[in-house]
Motif scaffolding. Sequence first.
Motif, PDB file in Angstrom:
ATOM      1  N   GLY A   1       0.794  -1.218   0.000  1.00  0.00           N
ATOM      2  CA  GLY A   1       0.000   0.000   0.000  1.00  0.00           C
ATOM      3  C   GLY A   1       0.828   1.270   0.000  1.00  0.00           C
ATOM      4  N   LEU A   2       2.122   1.135  -0.307  1.00  0.00           N
ATOM      5  CA  LEU A   2       3.015   2.284  -0.358  1.00  0.00           C
ATOM      6  C   LEU A   2       3.091   2.822  -1.788  1.00  0.00           C
ATOM      7  N   VAL A   3       3.416   4.095  -1.909  1.00  0.00           N
ATOM      8  CA  VAL A   3       3.492   4.746  -3.222  1.00  0.00           C
ATOM      9  C   VAL A   3       4.956   4.875  -3.641  1.00  0.00           C
ATOM     10  N   PRO A   4       5.370   4.161  -4.716  1.00  0.00           N
ATOM     11  CA  PRO A   4       6.747   4.289  -5.202  1.00  0.00           C
ATOM     12  C   PRO A   4       7.014   5.721  -5.676  1.00  0.00           C
ATOM     13  N   GLY A   5       8.166   6.234  -5.333  1.00  0.00           N
ATOM     14  CA  GLY A   5       8.501   7.608  -5.701  1.00  0.00           C
ATOM     15  C   GLY A   5       8.051   8.632  -4.688  1.00  0.00           C
ATOM     16  N   LYS A   6       7.281   8.172  -3.692  1.00  0.00           N
ATOM     17  CA  LYS A   6       6.826   9.068  -2.634  1.00  0.00           C
ATOM     18  C   LYS A   6       7.141   8.475  -1.264  1.00  0.00           C
ATOM     19  N   ASP A   7       6.569   7.304  -0.972  1.00  0.00           N
ATOM     20  CA  ASP A   7       6.836   6.648   0.310  1.00  0.00           C
ATOM     21  C   ASP A   7       8.187   5.928   0.306  1.00  0.00           C
ATOM     22  N   VAL A   8       8.487   5.301  -0.818  1.00  0.00           N
ATOM     23  CA  VAL A   8       9.747   4.571  -0.975  1.00  0.00           C
ATOM     24  C   VAL A   8      10.330   4.910  -2.349  1.00  0.00           C
ATOM     25  N   HIS A   9      11.609   5.257  -2.378  1.00  0.00           N
ATOM     26  CA  HIS A   9      12.293   5.562  -3.637  1.00  0.00           C
ATOM     27  C   HIS A   9      13.135   4.351  -4.059  1.00  0.00           C
ATOM     28  N   ILE A  10      12.999   3.972  -5.325  1.00  0.00           N
ATOM     29  CA  ILE A  10      13.662   2.770  -5.841  1.00  0.00           C
ATOM     30  C   ILE A  10      14.575   3.149  -7.005  1.00  0.00           C
ATOM     31  N   SER A  11      15.742   2.532  -7.044  1.00  0.00           N
ATOM     32  CA  SER A  11      16.652   2.738  -8.181  1.00  0.00           C
ATOM     33  C   SER A  11      16.668   1.492  -9.050  1.00  0.00           C
ATOM     34  N   GLY A  12      17.067   1.673 -10.306  1.00  0.00           N
ATOM     35  CA  GLY A  12      17.234   0.556 -11.229  1.00  0.00           C
ATOM     36  C   GLY A  12      18.357   0.851 -12.194  1.00  0.00           C
ATOM     37  N   LEU A  13      18.763  -0.181 -12.922  1.00  0.00           N
ATOM     38  CA  LEU A  13      19.862  -0.012 -13.875  1.00  0.00           C
ATOM     39  C   LEU A  13      19.578  -0.848 -15.117  1.00  0.00           C
ATOM     40  N   ASN A  14      19.374  -0.185 -16.234  1.00  0.00           N
ATOM     41  CA  ASN A  14      19.199  -0.820 -17.543  1.00  0.00           C
ATOM     42  C   ASN A  14      18.459   0.165 -18.432  1.00  0.00           C
TER      43      ASN A  14
END
Length: 363
Positions: free
Chosen positions: A249-262
């Motif tokens: 129920g969390l909002v990516p980019g607001k509650d939790v920030h995630i990084s990726g590579l590709n």
Amino acid sequence: MFRWVVRYLLLATLLMLGVGVQAAVPKPASVVFLNPGHANEPFWVSYSEFMQEAARDLGMQLHIVYGARDTAKLLAAARKVLESSEPPDYLMFVNEQYVGPEILRLFAQSPIKVFAVHSTLTAEQQALVGASREQYRNWIGSLVPNDEEAGYLMASALIESLGQRSGELLALSGVRHTPSASLRQQGLARALAEHPHVRLQQLVYGEWSRKRAYEQARALLQRRPGTDLIWSANDEMAFGALQAVTERGLVPGKDVHISGLNSSEQVLQARIDGRISVLVAGHNSLGAWALVMLYDYHAGYDFSQHGGKDQVAPVLQLIDAAQARQLLKRLAIPGYGIDFRRYSVAYQPDMKHYDFNLHALLE
């Protein structure tokens, strides 16, 4: 030597006169690439597609063999190359799961030139078997991406999203015995050392897998509900983390920030949408740039004189939403809109150093 001087002067004269010049190559170079991934694995398929476009531009013969992340299968394919009645001029390999020394041993007495791409032998391995052009004379060089810097850039950009406040970070690394994963972890560690207000809760090995990363992130988020940041060493693991975050129920980019590579279409769109906060891209083009170096070597232009026999290409860089849109457009163009001959010393004799980076796709 005199022959090459004459040819260089002729090429230079033609260039001054504005005449189109095509490098004179004795015969089309033939290359076998031992691709360590699966034949349906998005990153390694994209990697191969870039190589095929470069080979087409340069008139090279390229054959790609997939190892399916199985060292035994990869080495069996290498032995078949050795036993071939028509061996290639060059063999390209990746030091995935530290298989490099065994590849070099197998080809030690072969006339086939060997080149390491994407990940080369570690410092520890080279202390035992030597560097390129030393103990194994037919190991002519390597081209690798800026993996350590990529790990650092991702972590630093994630931490910036916190502002001045403290935070908790989870890390999803790749396969434990892989140089790329180790180097990206080193970059993460460097960034964390510069920002002691951010605490690394745990680092796990997601093995580049979306499913495994999802299962790990789901368990970790349950134990660590205060997680602010998730550093992921590739895009597939980032999507696994993304699924685990949204299920809570969390909002990516607001509650939790995630990084990726590709630079897959899916991850570029996620960067545009803001579901992935930090993206580093560009290394799927590396095999194509390596072919440019081999093309030049085959034409008599030793890449060791143009940046060294072992080179690190700064192909990995941070991508914002606007750049992600541009990259999506370029990847949809046949041949990506790149003329790989523009980056070849054989076609550009005045070029002192190779200029391999992501700008070719962002122009």
